[in-house]
Scaffold this motif. Sequence first.
Motif, PDB file in Angstrom:
ATOM      1  N   ARG B  29      -1.739 -10.251   3.381  1.00  0.00           N
ATOM      2  CA  ARG B  29      -1.472  -9.695   2.054  1.00  0.00           C
ATOM      3  C   ARG B  29      -2.761  -9.246   1.363  1.00  0.00           C
ATOM      4  NH1 ARG B  29       2.404 -12.988   3.655  1.00  0.00           N
ATOM      5  NH2 ARG B  29       4.551 -12.549   3.030  1.00  0.00           N
ATOM      6  N   LEU B  31      -5.435  -8.291   2.869  1.00  0.00           N
ATOM      7  CA  LEU B  31      -5.873  -7.073   3.568  1.00  0.00           C
ATOM      8  C   LEU B  31      -5.143  -5.849   3.012  1.00  0.00           C
ATOM      9  CD1 LEU B  31      -7.291  -5.483   5.810  1.00  0.00           C
ATOM     10  CD2 LEU B  31      -5.492  -6.238   7.386  1.00  0.00           C
ATOM     11  N   ALA B  32      -3.840  -5.994   2.813  1.00  0.00           N
ATOM     12  CA  ALA B  32      -3.065  -4.869   2.267  1.00  0.00           C
ATOM     13  C   ALA B  32      -3.553  -4.511   0.859  1.00  0.00           C
ATOM     14  CB  ALA B  32      -1.573  -5.219   2.243  1.00  0.00           C
ATOM     15  N   ARG B  34      -6.582  -4.920  -0.340  1.00  0.00           N
ATOM     16  CA  ARG B  34      -7.872  -4.232  -0.217  1.00  0.00           C
ATOM     17  C   ARG B  34      -7.689  -2.790   0.253  1.00  0.00           C
ATOM     18  NH1 ARG B  34     -11.559  -6.405   3.481  1.00  0.00           N
ATOM     19  NH2 ARG B  34      -9.965  -7.613   4.546  1.00  0.00           N
ATOM     20  N   CYS B  35      -6.757  -2.596   1.199  1.00  0.00           N
ATOM     21  CA  CYS B  35      -6.514  -1.234   1.702  1.00  0.00           C
ATOM     22  C   CYS B  35      -5.969  -0.333   0.602  1.00  0.00           C
ATOM     23  CB  CYS B  35      -5.511  -1.264   2.852  1.00  0.00           C
ATOM     24  SG  CYS B  35      -6.245  -1.659   4.425  1.00  0.00           S
ATOM     25  N   TYR B  36      -4.978  -0.826  -0.148  1.00  0.00           N
ATOM     26  CA  TYR B  36      -4.397   0.015  -1.199  1.00  0.00           C
ATOM     27  C   TYR B  36      -5.425   0.297  -2.300  1.00  0.00           C
ATOM     28  CZ  TYR B  36       0.277  -0.428   0.820  1.00  0.00           C
ATOM     29  OH  TYR B  36       1.353  -0.346   1.656  1.00  0.00           O
TER      30      TYR B  36
END
Lengths: 206, 107
Positions: B29, B31-32, B34-36
Amino acid sequence: MSTEITCVLADDHPAVLDSVGRYLAAEGVAVVGAAANGNAAEALVLEHRPDVALLDAAMPDLSGVEVLRRTAYQVPETAIVLYTGSSDAALAREALDAGARGFVRKDAPLADVLRAINTVVAGGVYIDPCVAGALRSAGSDERALSPRELDVLRLLAEGLRYAEIGKKLFISDETVRTHVQHATAKLGARSRTEAVVLAVRKSLIA
Amino acid sequence: MAILEHDHVDPHADPERIVRAVSHGLANRLLAIRCYAELAALADADSVRQELDSLLRVTDETAALVRELASTVREAVSKTGHGMGALDTCITRLFPDEMLLDGGTTR
């Protein structure tokens, strides 16, 4: 002619699959397939034969390492990078022995994922610095060398080229190169020549 | 919490599995998120709203999950002898996929 890096991405967490896939695309990587489980990842790698496959190490049906084992010899041109929340040295060692070209932790900076992809596509090996440290502290010495890596080092010591070694061992030049890189990293050598010298000095090979 | 109403001592509660599931679930979660956030930073004026919506959604989900996790741990801590069973049951509900993962080298 496009020189874009092609990539298959696999992760069982939908938000990761979506966000990482779009992040890679935004950074110029062509994500040619996205899989939510290991079986689908295997199929996509075999179908697309991408430059690189970024695989979640932990998927319920088939782990990233299992996908790697199933595809490595059929699609040797695809560099496999394991993407994991773990910094477990044993998992890293298992993945590298199975032929993984990269190992990146999910809490690493996003730029590291791109660095890993670019490194392995260029023929190198990328190991997350934290994991590399764990490998060293876990005693990354001659015991970590796989029988195949020892075979390759032995033949290198005899002066054979990668193509000749590959022919003798019934593996591709690229796989020979990967074994050499892994053995070099495990021995803490800076070059393949130093790896051979260290292996001889430690009596790992005759 | 409803999940704690049928609290029981679970001799099979596996602390390592619980820790692994929470760690894996939160790592995904975060990681997601940070990506967004990165995608929002890279977005142009036309698409930034979509990226911020995604960021908000996954952040809200994660915040709710962490709040529930904190509440569960608090309950578990207060129930000496019963805590691990309650925690195991709740983590299985909060992180069902991650609890299915094997240990060893499948992480």
